[in-house]
Write a protein that holds these residues in place. Structure first.
Motif, PDB file in Angstrom:
ATOM      1  N   VAL A 352       9.880  -1.656   9.086  1.00 24.63           N
ATOM      2  CA  VAL A 352      11.456  -1.646   9.149  1.00 24.63           C
ATOM      3  C   VAL A 352      11.971  -1.353   7.677  1.00 24.63           C
ATOM      4  CG1 VAL A 352      11.453  -2.877  11.381  1.00 24.63           C
ATOM      5  CG2 VAL A 352      11.394  -4.176   8.986  1.00 24.63           C
ATOM      6  N   ARG A 353      12.962  -1.056   7.666  1.00 24.80           N
ATOM      7  CA  ARG A 353      13.639  -1.019   6.177  1.00 24.80           C
ATOM      8  C   ARG A 353      15.056  -1.819   6.246  1.00 24.80           C
ATOM      9  NH1 ARG A 353      13.784   4.855   4.016  1.00 24.80           N
ATOM     10  NH2 ARG A 353      11.669   4.002   3.600  1.00 24.80           N
ATOM     11  N   PRO A 354      15.205  -2.644   5.444  1.00 26.39           N
ATOM     12  CA  PRO A 354      16.610  -3.349   5.585  1.00 26.39           C
ATOM     13  C   PRO A 354      17.509  -2.655   4.822  1.00 26.39           C
ATOM     14  CG  PRO A 354      14.613  -4.934   4.611  1.00 26.39           C
ATOM     15  CD  PRO A 354      14.214  -3.387   4.673  1.00 26.39           C
ATOM     16  N   ASP A 355      17.588  -1.516   4.209  1.00 29.60           N
ATOM     17  CA  ASP A 355      18.734  -1.118   3.484  1.00 29.60           C
ATOM     18  C   ASP A 355      18.467   0.794   3.612  1.00 29.60           C
ATOM     19  OD1 ASP A 355      16.512  -0.951   1.838  1.00 29.60           O
ATOM     20  OD2 ASP A 355      17.633  -0.861   0.000  1.00 29.60           O
ATOM     21  N   PRO A 356      18.510   0.847   4.968  1.00 27.17           N
ATOM     22  CA  PRO A 356      18.186   2.651   5.240  1.00 27.17           C
ATOM     23  C   PRO A 356      19.007   3.434   4.651  1.00 27.17           C
ATOM     24  CG  PRO A 356      19.223   1.142   7.194  1.00 27.17           C
ATOM     25  CD  PRO A 356      19.007   0.147   6.280  1.00 27.17           C
ATOM     26  N   ALA A 357      20.307   2.849   4.704  1.00 28.72           N
ATOM     27  CA  ALA A 357      21.426   3.865   3.735  1.00 28.72           C
ATOM     28  C   ALA A 357      21.484   3.981   2.501  1.00 28.72           C
ATOM     29  CB  ALA A 357      22.705   3.327   4.264  1.00 28.72           C
ATOM     30  N   ALA A 358      20.477   3.372   1.613  1.00 28.76           N
ATOM     31  CA  ALA A 358      20.607   3.060   0.098  1.00 28.76           C
ATOM     32  C   ALA A 358      19.537   4.223  -0.365  1.00 28.76           C
ATOM     33  CB  ALA A 358      19.770   1.804  -0.284  1.00 28.76           C
ATOM     34  N   ASP A 359      20.050   4.648  -1.487  1.00 26.63           N
ATOM     35  CA  ASP A 359      19.216   5.772  -2.268  1.00 26.63           C
ATOM     36  C   ASP A 359      18.090   5.207  -2.833  1.00 26.63           C
ATOM     37  OD1 ASP A 359      20.757   8.056  -0.888  1.00 26.63           O
ATOM     38  OD2 ASP A 359      22.200   7.802  -2.479  1.00 26.63           O
ATOM     39  N   PRO A 360      16.815   6.080  -3.245  1.00 26.15           N
ATOM     40  CA  PRO A 360      15.892   5.569  -3.950  1.00 26.15           C
ATOM     41  C   PRO A 360      16.312   5.636  -5.349  1.00 26.15           C
ATOM     42  CG  PRO A 360      15.356   7.714  -2.997  1.00 26.15           C
ATOM     43  CD  PRO A 360      16.427   7.207  -2.442  1.00 26.15           C
ATOM     44  N   LEU A 361      15.573   4.817  -6.289  1.00 23.05           N
ATOM     45  CA  LEU A 361      15.760   4.837  -7.594  1.00 23.05           C
ATOM     46  C   LEU A 361      15.680   6.270  -8.107  1.00 23.05           C
ATOM     47  CD1 LEU A 361      14.444   1.355  -8.650  1.00 23.05           C
ATOM     48  CD2 LEU A 361      16.633   2.100  -8.842  1.00 23.05           C
ATOM     49  N   PRO A 362      16.256   6.699  -9.238  1.00 20.98           N
ATOM     50  CA  PRO A 362      15.613   7.984 -10.032  1.00 20.98           C
ATOM     51  C   PRO A 362      14.425   7.922 -10.502  1.00 20.98           C
ATOM     52  CG  PRO A 362      17.546   7.007 -11.108  1.00 20.98           C
ATOM     53  CD  PRO A 362      17.364   6.070  -9.995  1.00 20.98           C
ATOM     54  N   TRP A 363      13.920   6.903 -10.982  1.00 22.23           N
ATOM     55  CA  TRP A 363      12.683   6.552 -11.473  1.00 22.23           C
ATOM     56  C   TRP A 363      12.239   5.341 -11.327  1.00 22.23           C
ATOM     57  CZ3 TRP A 363      12.006   2.901 -14.957  1.00 22.23           C
ATOM     58  CH2 TRP A 363      12.808   2.207 -15.980  1.00 22.23           C
ATOM     59  N   TYR A 364      10.952   4.978 -11.305  1.00 20.31           N
ATOM     60  CA  TYR A 364      10.534   3.757 -10.668  1.00 20.31           C
ATOM     61  C   TYR A 364       9.104   3.337 -11.407  1.00 20.31           C
ATOM     62  CZ  TYR A 364       8.241   0.231  -7.765  1.00 20.31           C
ATOM     63  OH  TYR A 364       7.793  -0.746  -7.107  1.00 20.31           O
ATOM     64  N   ARG A 365       9.265   2.117 -11.953  1.00 22.93           N
ATOM     65  CA  ARG A 365       7.906   1.544 -12.628  1.00 22.93           C
ATOM     66  C   ARG A 365       7.641   0.367 -11.577  1.00 22.93           C
ATOM     67  NH1 ARG A 365       8.379  -0.183 -18.692  1.00 22.93           N
ATOM     68  NH2 ARG A 365       8.280   2.214 -18.790  1.00 22.93           N
ATOM     69  N   PRO A 366       6.252   0.463 -10.844  1.00 25.14           N
ATOM     70  CA  PRO A 366       5.904  -0.708 -10.265  1.00 25.14           C
ATOM     71  C   PRO A 366       5.953  -2.024 -10.838  1.00 25.14           C
ATOM     72  CG  PRO A 366       4.548   1.225  -9.786  1.00 25.14           C
ATOM     73  CD  PRO A 366       5.315   1.453 -10.995  1.00 25.14           C
ATOM     74  N   PRO A 367       6.029  -2.995 -10.326  1.00 30.04           N
ATOM     75  CA  PRO A 367       6.037  -4.343 -10.841  1.00 30.04           C
ATOM     76  C   PRO A 367       4.533  -4.635 -11.441  1.00 30.04           C
ATOM     77  CG  PRO A 367       6.092  -4.764  -8.549  1.00 30.04           C
ATOM     78  CD  PRO A 367       6.261  -3.243  -8.863  1.00 30.04           C
ATOM     79  N   LYS A 368       4.329  -5.424 -12.595  1.00 33.52           N
ATOM     80  CA  LYS A 368       3.211  -5.827 -12.940  1.00 33.52           C
ATOM     81  C   LYS A 368       2.677  -6.863 -12.267  1.00 33.52           C
ATOM     82  CE  LYS A 368       0.762  -7.187 -17.415  1.00 33.52           C
ATOM     83  NZ  LYS A 368       0.834  -7.546 -18.588  1.00 33.52           N
ATOM     84  N   LEU A 369       1.442  -6.851 -11.798  1.00 31.46           N
ATOM     85  CA  LEU A 369       0.866  -7.839 -10.883  1.00 31.46           C
ATOM     86  C   LEU A 369       0.197  -8.813 -11.836  1.00 31.46           C
ATOM     87  CD1 LEU A 369      -0.909  -5.266  -8.163  1.00 31.46           C
ATOM     88  CD2 LEU A 369       1.339  -6.783  -8.302  1.00 31.46           C
ATOM     89  N   PRO A 370       0.452 -10.138 -11.503  1.00 36.67           N
ATOM     90  CA  PRO A 370      -0.357 -11.306 -12.323  1.00 36.67           C
ATOM     91  C   PRO A 370      -1.873 -11.021 -11.829  1.00 36.67           C
ATOM     92  CG  PRO A 370       0.585 -11.978 -10.245  1.00 36.67           C
ATOM     93  CD  PRO A 370       0.956 -10.788 -10.204  1.00 36.67           C
ATOM     94  N   GLU A 371      -2.568 -11.547 -12.971  1.00 38.40           N
ATOM     95  CA  GLU A 371      -4.122 -11.610 -12.818  1.00 38.40           C
ATOM     96  C   GLU A 371      -4.444 -12.219 -11.427  1.00 38.40           C
ATOM     97  OE1 GLU A 371      -8.096 -13.010 -15.162  1.00 38.40           O
ATOM     98  OE2 GLU A 371      -6.172 -13.241 -16.111  1.00 38.40           O
ATOM     99  N   GLY A 372      -5.510 -11.700 -10.893  1.00 35.82           N
ATOM    100  CA  GLY A 372      -6.059 -12.351  -9.583  1.00 35.82           C
ATOM    101  C   GLY A 372      -5.102 -12.123  -8.235  1.00 35.82           C
ATOM    102  N   ALA A 373      -4.084 -11.106  -8.516  1.00 36.00           N
ATOM    103  CA  ALA A 373      -3.340 -10.962  -7.298  1.00 36.00           C
ATOM    104  C   ALA A 373      -4.052 -10.576  -6.098  1.00 36.00           C
ATOM    105  CB  ALA A 373      -2.160  -9.833  -7.612  1.00 36.00           C
ATOM    106  N   THR A 374      -5.042  -9.861  -6.112  1.00 39.98           N
ATOM    107  CA  THR A 374      -5.460  -9.389  -4.713  1.00 39.98           C
ATOM    108  C   THR A 374      -7.067 -10.356  -4.512  1.00 39.98           C
ATOM    109  OG1 THR A 374      -7.228  -8.204  -6.083  1.00 39.98           O
ATOM    110  CG2 THR A 374      -5.250  -6.873  -5.626  1.00 39.98           C
TER     111      THR A 374
END
Length: 388
Positions: A352-374
């Protein structure tokens, strides 16, 4: 209660690299009604590791279902409490207005009684000095009569309104008490299910726990590989601005413990994490995973973008947030912590998508994951562990 569950599950994590033990495992079998489902030393039936895993996963699913029932009742109880508060305020206003109407009616009645010995309105009209004075006096008399009639109408309406509001307030209070009872029953059910998980895990050896972990990971890896090979997640997309903020919040919670019914800031359950993440992004969404699945717009897996919610199990009792690259951020289950998991860690229901009408960002940098995140246990699921 939860501390013991966490400690036992943590032991299973530590034993992931231990040597798997072949052969049957001693577990509890279904007990007759009224008996405990705990492992009993005097009754050590044997079953396979896959059957034991299926039993354990069933208990986890039943726990989440019971948790959803509790949260749904809690949300409804809060709504009813707010409704009852509004009704009480309306009732107070109606009673005040009714008292004023009664005062007005009493005043008019006294004025009418005090003027009963005076000349009648018709005589006063006949004795008027001129026609204009007569007309003016008649106008005053008509207005006074109208005021009396209006006061009586307000009185009758106020009495009816006060009676209706009193009935509604009593009904709301009765429903609130019934919901509170249901909430307690749902809470007791969750605690009972968690106790069953605790008892099952406590009855296993270190080797058995390691074997369960291996089987669970094996099933999850197989499901993840199959999903990625299908190509449904081959497209990389950018989130919306709100989705980016929601995902950043979820990533910040990595490492915090899963606690059923919790919604932060120190601990979360699955939908507590997703609902709080989107609330902090400025877009409140329903509290429970079942409500999120029922009320938010559905999207195909091929359209997933970071920040979307991935829902699991046929009854929508688990939810995670899509991170991208076939991964999700989730609060997995009791004894685990918020972490990054493969999207196929549970049987997928949809997204599901909470904001279906919102446009995507023109560019995107994924958030940095903390050590041991997985690191740590995923909920996991093995199709081979399903009972025949």
């Amino acid at each position: 209660m939860s501390a013991r569950v966490r400690s036992v599950c943590a032991a299973a994590v530590a034993l992931t690299l231990a040597t798997a033990v072949a052969g049957p495992l001693a577990v509890a079998t279904p007990q007759p009604p009224g008996e405990s489902s705990a492992v009993r030393p005097d009754r050590p039936p044997e079953t396979s590791a896959t059957a034991l895993l299926a039993q354990l996963q069933t208990l986890y699913r039943q726990t989440e279902e019971a948790t959803e029932a509790y949260k749904t009742t809690e949300v409804e109880l809060k709504r009813r409490e707010a409704e009852e508060k509004k009704l009480s305020a309306s009732l107070s206003k109606a009673r005040a207005a009714l008292a004023q109407s009664r005062d007005d009616a009493g005043r008019l009645a006294r004025e009418q009684y005090q003027g009963s010995s005076q000349l009648s309105s018709y005589v006063r009209l006949l004795l008027a000095r001129d026609p204009q004075s007569a007309l003016d006096q008649r106008h005053v008399l008509d207005r006074a009569a109208g005021e009396r009639q209006a006061a009586m109408t307000r009185l009758a309406r106020g009495e009816q309104q006060a009676a209706d509001l009193a009935r509604a307030s009593r009904q709301a209070l009765d429903e609130q008490q019934a919901l509170a009872k249901r909430q307690q029953q749902a809470k007791d059910d969750v605690e009972r299910r968690l106790k069953e998980v605790e008892q099952l895990l406590a009855g296993l050896s270190a080797e058995q726990l390691a074997e369960l972990t291996r089987l669970e990971q094996q099933g999850m890896d197989k499901a993840q590989q199959s999903l990625l090979a299908s190509g449904v997640l081959s497209t990389t997309r950018a989130p919306s601005p709100e989705g980016d903020r929601a995902l950043a919040y979820a990533v910040e919670q990595i490492g915090k413990p899963y606690v059923w019914g919790a919604e932060g800031p120190e601990s979360y359950d699955c939908s507590g994490l997703t609902s709080q993440a989107w609330a902090h992004a400025g877009r409140p969404i329903p509290r429970t995973s079942q409500e999120q699945w029922a009320e938010l717009p559905h999207i195909p897996l091929t359209a997933l973008r970071p920040g979307d919610l991935v829902v699991y199990f046929p009854t929508a009792t688990h939810v995670a947030m899509y991170l991208g690259g076939g991964l999700v951020v989730q609060a997995p289950r009791p004894g685990a912590r918020v972490k990054v998991s493969p999207i196929a860690a549970n049987p997928l229901l949809g997204a599901v998508r909470p904001d279906p009408a919102a446009d995507p960002l023109p560019w995107y940098r994924p958030p940095k994951l903390p050590e041991g995140a997985t690191e740590g246990m995923d909920t996991g699921y093995s199709a081979e562990a399903e009972p025949n």
